[in-house]
Write a protein that holds these residues in place. Structure first.
Motif, PDB file in Angstrom:
ATOM      1  N   VAL A  54       0.758  -1.213   0.066  1.00 52.59           N
ATOM      2  CA  VAL A  54       0.142  -0.122  -0.067  1.00 52.59           C
ATOM      3  C   VAL A  54       0.821   1.401   0.111  1.00 52.59           C
ATOM      4  N   THR A  92       2.574  -4.874 -15.093  1.00 51.08           N
ATOM      5  CA  THR A  92       1.200  -5.069 -14.302  1.00 51.08           C
ATOM      6  C   THR A  92       0.960  -6.535 -13.950  1.00 51.08           C
ATOM      7  N   CYS A 145       3.118 -11.376  -7.188  1.00 51.64           N
ATOM      8  CA  CYS A 145       1.461 -11.064  -7.379  1.00 51.64           C
ATOM      9  C   CYS A 145       0.590 -12.016  -6.601  1.00 51.64           C
ATOM     10  N   CYS A 186      -9.475   0.179 -12.856  1.00 56.06           N
ATOM     11  CA  CYS A 186      -7.958   0.392 -12.707  1.00 56.06           C
ATOM     12  C   CYS A 186      -7.663   1.747 -13.302  1.00 56.06           C
ATOM     13  N   LYS A 210      -4.073   4.747 -13.524  1.00 58.53           N
ATOM     14  CA  LYS A 210      -2.644   5.127 -13.216  1.00 58.53           C
ATOM     15  C   LYS A 210      -2.477   6.466 -12.484  1.00 58.53           C
ATOM     16  N   THR A 211      -1.701   6.285 -11.598  1.00 60.55           N
ATOM     17  CA  THR A 211      -1.518   7.578 -10.714  1.00 60.55           C
ATOM     18  C   THR A 211      -0.293   8.548 -11.402  1.00 60.55           C
ATOM     19  N   MET A 248       4.647   7.021  -2.610  1.00 58.97           N
ATOM     20  CA  MET A 248       3.385   6.714  -3.226  1.00 58.97           C
ATOM     21  C   MET A 248       2.636   5.940  -2.305  1.00 58.97           C
ATOM     22  N   ILE A 296      -1.428   4.493  -1.150  1.00 61.85           N
ATOM     23  CA  ILE A 296      -2.552   4.246  -1.830  1.00 61.85           C
ATOM     24  C   ILE A 296      -3.488   5.250  -0.801  1.00 61.85           C
ATOM     25  N   TYR A 299      -8.267   0.079  -2.289  1.00 60.81           N
ATOM     26  CA  TYR A 299      -7.511   0.636  -3.273  1.00 60.81           C
ATOM     27  C   TYR A 299      -6.101  -0.369  -3.407  1.00 60.81           C
ATOM     28  N   ILE A 350      -2.367  -1.697  -5.325  1.00 64.33           N
ATOM     29  CA  ILE A 350      -1.289  -1.559  -6.340  1.00 64.33           C
ATOM     30  C   ILE A 350      -1.119  -2.866  -7.328  1.00 64.33           C
ATOM     31  N   ARG A 351      -1.308  -2.612  -8.611  1.00 61.36           N
ATOM     32  CA  ARG A 351      -1.264  -3.720  -9.410  1.00 61.36           C
ATOM     33  C   ARG A 351      -0.074  -3.604 -10.439  1.00 61.36           C
ATOM     34  N   ALA A 370       3.517  -1.070 -11.881  1.00 64.78           N
ATOM     35  CA  ALA A 370       4.230   0.079 -12.037  1.00 64.78           C
ATOM     36  C   ALA A 370       4.707   0.708 -13.625  1.00 64.78           C
TER      37      ALA A 370
END
Length: 161
Positions: A47, A95, A122, A133, A135-136, A149, A151, A156, A158-159, A161
């Motif tokens: 997170v 991802t 994963c 989904c 992207k930030t 970073m 969350i 929410y 993270i999937r 980068a």
């Protein structure tokens, strides 16, 4: 010299010195130019990610990560795996395959290219909805900046980068 001024000057110097070395007390998972393997406890996912850059230490970064248990509604992870690895020195995005959530990271530093290769651990949750989904844009504007970073809220994930 006035002893009060000396004490004030020394305390100011100590404050500046402490502020300039704050990055030493962050619980980093690696040293500069060192490999690392970080995994969240079972049932938790990444997170937060923080890093600190040093040009003098091989243009490398120190890294730290935080995990959090997933909401009960997701159940237990039904499968976890190390996903595809990227090659150092190349641009990349990654991802988790099979709609997995990032539950770990491993990385190896390569002196020849002053870069790292990365691989995500994963986990797949059967009850997870794979939609919405995004992207930030929460990335440093310059690669030499410190990075953080986190969350934005519970639920929410993270999937990649």
């Amino acid at each position: 010299m006035n002893p009060a001024l000396l004490v004030l000057a020394l305390s100011s110097l100590a404050t500046v010195a402490a502020q300039s070395h704050d990055h030493h007390d962050m619980g980093w998972v690696n040293g500069y130019r060192q490999s690392f393997n970080f995994q969240c406890p079972h049932g938790e996912v990444l997170v937060a990610v923080r890093s600190y850059f040093s040009e003098t230490d091989g243009s490398d970064r120190l890294w730290t990560f935080e995990c959090q248990p997933t909401p009960e509604g997701l159940g237990e992870p039904s499968d976890c795996w190390w996903d595809d690895i990227n090659r150092a020195g190349m641009e990349w995005t990654s991802t988790c395959t099979r709609n997995g959530l990032v539950a770990g990271v491993q990385s190896k530093y390569f002196e020849s290219v002053l870069d790292r290769e990365w691989q995500f651990y994963c986990c797949y949750y059967k009850r997870r909805c794979p939609y919405s989904c995004m992207k930030t844009n929460d990335i440093p504007e310059h690669f030499r900046e410190e990075a953080e970073m986190v969350i934005p809220s519970y639920g929410y994930f993270i999937r990649g980068a």
